[in-house]
Write a protein that holds these residues in place. Structure first.
Motif, short mmCIF file in Angstrom:
data_model
loop_
_atom_site.label_atom_id
_atom_site.label_comp_id
_atom_site.label_asym_id
_atom_site.label_seq_id
_atom_site.Cartn_x
_atom_site.Cartn_y
_atom_site.Cartn_z
N THR A 26 -4.77 -8.87 -13.83
CA THR A 26 -3.44 -9.12 -13.28
C THR A 26 -2.88 -7.87 -12.62
OG1 THR A 26 -3.00 -10.82 -14.94
CG2 THR A 26 -1.09 -9.83 -13.84
N TRP A 27 -3.03 -6.73 -13.32
CA TRP A 27 -2.57 -5.46 -12.74
C TRP A 27 -3.33 -5.15 -11.46
CZ3 TRP A 27 -5.78 -1.17 -12.09
CH2 TRP A 27 -5.14 -0.03 -11.60
N ALA A 28 -4.65 -5.27 -11.50
CA ALA A 28 -5.48 -4.92 -10.35
C ALA A 28 -5.14 -5.78 -9.14
CB ALA A 28 -6.96 -5.06 -10.71
N GLU A 29 -4.94 -7.08 -9.36
CA GLU A 29 -4.59 -7.96 -8.25
C GLU A 29 -3.23 -7.59 -7.67
OE1 GLU A 29 -3.77 -12.70 -7.27
OE2 GLU A 29 -4.39 -12.08 -9.28
N GLY A 30 -2.27 -7.31 -8.55
CA GLY A 30 -0.95 -6.93 -8.07
C GLY A 30 -0.97 -5.64 -7.27
N MET A 31 -1.72 -4.65 -7.73
CA MET A 31 -1.82 -3.39 -7.01
C MET A 31 -2.54 -3.57 -5.68
SD MET A 31 -0.23 -0.94 -8.61
CE MET A 31 -0.98 0.65 -8.21
N SER A 32 -3.57 -4.41 -5.66
CA SER A 32 -4.29 -4.68 -4.41
C SER A 32 -3.37 -5.30 -3.37
CB SER A 32 -5.49 -5.59 -4.67
OG SER A 32 -6.49 -4.93 -5.41
N ARG A 33 -2.50 -6.19 -3.82
CA ARG A 33 -1.58 -6.83 -2.87
C ARG A 33 -0.55 -5.83 -2.35
NH1 ARG A 33 0.71 -12.66 -3.88
NH2 ARG A 33 1.06 -12.29 -1.66
N ILE A 34 -0.05 -4.98 -3.22
CA ILE A 34 0.87 -3.92 -2.76
C ILE A 34 0.19 -3.06 -1.71
CG2 ILE A 34 2.05 -1.79 -3.45
CD1 ILE A 34 3.63 -4.04 -4.52
N ALA A 35 -1.06 -2.68 -1.98
CA ALA A 35 -1.79 -1.81 -1.05
C ALA A 35 -2.07 -2.51 0.28
CB ALA A 35 -3.10 -1.36 -1.69
N ALA A 36 -2.45 -3.78 0.22
CA ALA A 36 -2.87 -4.49 1.42
C ALA A 36 -1.70 -4.99 2.26
CB ALA A 36 -3.76 -5.67 1.04
N GLU A 37 -0.60 -5.35 1.61
CA GLU A 37 0.50 -6.02 2.31
C GLU A 37 1.69 -5.13 2.59
OE1 GLU A 37 1.40 -9.87 0.56
OE2 GLU A 37 -0.64 -10.00 -0.26
N THR A 38 1.65 -3.89 2.13
CA THR A 38 2.75 -2.95 2.38
C THR A 38 2.16 -1.60 2.76
OG1 THR A 38 3.07 -1.86 0.22
CG2 THR A 38 3.91 -4.11 0.45
N SER A 39 3.02 -0.68 3.12
CA SER A 39 2.59 0.68 3.48
C SER A 39 2.80 1.66 2.33
CB SER A 39 3.36 1.16 4.71
OG SER A 39 4.76 1.20 4.44
N ALA A 40 3.07 1.16 1.14
CA ALA A 40 3.38 2.03 0.00
C ALA A 40 2.21 2.95 -0.35
CB ALA A 40 3.75 1.19 -1.21
N CYS A 41 2.57 4.11 -0.87
CA CYS A 41 1.60 5.03 -1.46
C CYS A 41 1.59 4.83 -2.98
CB CYS A 41 1.96 6.47 -1.13
SG CYS A 41 1.78 6.90 0.62
N CYS A 42 0.71 5.53 -3.67
CA CYS A 42 0.61 5.39 -5.13
C CYS A 42 0.40 6.76 -5.76
CB CYS A 42 -0.54 4.46 -5.49
SG CYS A 42 -0.75 4.20 -7.27
N LYS A 43 1.11 7.01 -6.85
CA LYS A 43 0.94 8.25 -7.59
C LYS A 43 -0.13 8.08 -8.66
CE LYS A 43 5.46 10.32 -6.84
NZ LYS A 43 6.70 10.87 -7.43
N LEU A 44 -1.13 8.94 -8.60
CA LEU A 44 -2.16 9.00 -9.64
C LEU A 44 -1.58 9.86 -10.75
CD1 LEU A 44 -5.04 8.20 -10.40
CD2 LEU A 44 -5.83 10.30 -9.30
N SER A 45 -0.79 9.21 -11.59
CA SER A 45 -0.04 9.91 -12.63
C SER A 45 0.26 8.94 -13.75
CB SER A 45 1.27 10.46 -12.05
OG SER A 45 2.09 9.40 -11.59
N GLY A 46 0.65 9.48 -14.91
CA GLY A 46 1.13 8.64 -15.99
C GLY A 46 0.08 7.88 -16.77
N LEU A 47 -1.17 7.93 -16.35
CA LEU A 47 -2.20 7.12 -17.01
C LEU A 47 -2.48 7.58 -18.43
CD1 LEU A 47 -4.77 6.57 -14.11
CD2 LEU A 47 -3.08 4.94 -15.01
N VAL A 48 -2.41 8.89 -18.68
CA VAL A 48 -2.76 9.37 -20.02
C VAL A 48 -1.76 8.90 -21.07
CG1 VAL A 48 -4.11 11.35 -19.25
CG2 VAL A 48 -1.65 11.60 -19.56
N THR A 49 -0.51 8.71 -20.67
CA THR A 49 0.48 8.25 -21.65
C THR A 49 0.38 6.75 -21.88
OG1 THR A 49 2.13 8.21 -19.88
CG2 THR A 49 2.11 10.13 -21.30
N GLU A 50 -0.33 6.04 -21.02
CA GLU A 50 -0.58 4.62 -21.23
C GLU A 50 -1.89 4.39 -21.99
OE1 GLU A 50 1.84 2.44 -20.48
OE2 GLU A 50 2.87 4.29 -19.92
#
Length: 283
Positions: free
Chosen positions: A183-207
């Protein structure tokens, strides 16, 4: 690698007493974290500049952070806060816009009970103002917010948006909740494909769970890189929040390991170029 940028870190002084999310007497979080604490770590890591991000839902804290930026050469810019529910805060955006280190804002959506808050009619003025003033928007939330963020970003295609912390995927549950990853992967893929947004490679260790390893994070890092591409991904430490589960050096080293297979040019984008370009940081 020269000119490296930490695209997401915090400073706070607990005596300010406006960090409503912070647990009292927490052994890691409830203490002061200021530029003098991070300076030697940045020097050792070869990080020349940082983006300082709000940690309190007050305009006063934004002004405090801008004051720190005036006195701290390593702070390249500040992502602050305004009250989206109060149209009078347009004057704060207009005023703060004139500070050379003010980049944009981050509403603390992850802490808002109503998942649909971002789509409410009474907060739309703020997104429109960010577009008009050419300021940035840091999208902070969880996987469950991805559909609404997609709606929002498609509504404002000219809004300069970066997704914070990879939208906090359920890393600690990866082995037992594959549907959650999908579900997360699909949602992120749509954000990437359908918008011009960038993404921060951050916060993963606390999750991630206790005793996490680089391999626990690899599926998430790999998906973000595949979906957004290096020119839309920026590394951030999320210091000092990262200290809940990793040292600054530990998370940086892990991110370097997980991107080591990429061409040097891509790594330069992730560890500096993308943040430089998205936030329009002065050289």
């Amino acid at each position: 690698m020269k000119g490296r940028v930490d695209a997401h870190q915090h400073y706070w002084n607990v005596a300010r007493a406006d960090y409503d999310w912070m647990p009292r007497d927490h052994p890691v979080l409830s203490r002061n974290y200021l530029p003098a604490d991070l300076a030697p770590v940045l020097a050792e890591a070869g990080i020349s500049r940082t983006v300082l991000v709000q940690a309190a839902a007050t305009v006063e804290e934004t002004e405090y952070l801008l004051g720190l930026s005036d006195a701290t050469t390593s702070i390249a810019g500040v992502v602050g806060w305004i009250d989206f529910e109060d149209r009078r805060h347009l004057q704060h955006l207009q005023r703060l816009k004139h500070h050379p280190n003010f980049l944009g804002v981050r509403p603390m959506i992850q802490d808002i009970v109503d998942d649909d808050w971002m789509l409410r009619d009474d907060v739309q003025w703020a997104y429109a103002a960010l577009v008009e003033l050419d300021l940035t928007f840091d999208a902070l939330g969880f996987s469950r917010h991805l559909p609404n963020f997609l709606t929002l970003l498609r509504r404002y295609p000219k809004l300069r948006v970066v997704v914070d912390h990879c939208m906090k995927p359920p890393v600690r549950d990866h082995g037992t909740a594959q549907d959650a990853f999908s579900t997360w992967a699909e949602g992120m893929s749509r954000i990437a494909a359908e918008t011009s947004a960038c993404c921060k490679l951050s916060g993963l260790v606390t999750e991630a769970g206790d005793g996490w390893s680089a391999e626990d994070l690899r599926p998430y890092v790999s998906h973000v890189l595949a979906a957004f591409g290096a020119t839309r991904v920026m590394w951030g430490s999320d210091w000092p929040v990262c200290l809940l589960n990793a040292s600054y050096e530990g998370w940086l080293g892990t991110a370097e390991k997980l991107t080591a297979h990429l061409p040097e040019g891509d790594r330069m984008e992730i560890f500096g170029g993308t943040a430089q370009r998205f936030y329009r940081l002065a050289r």
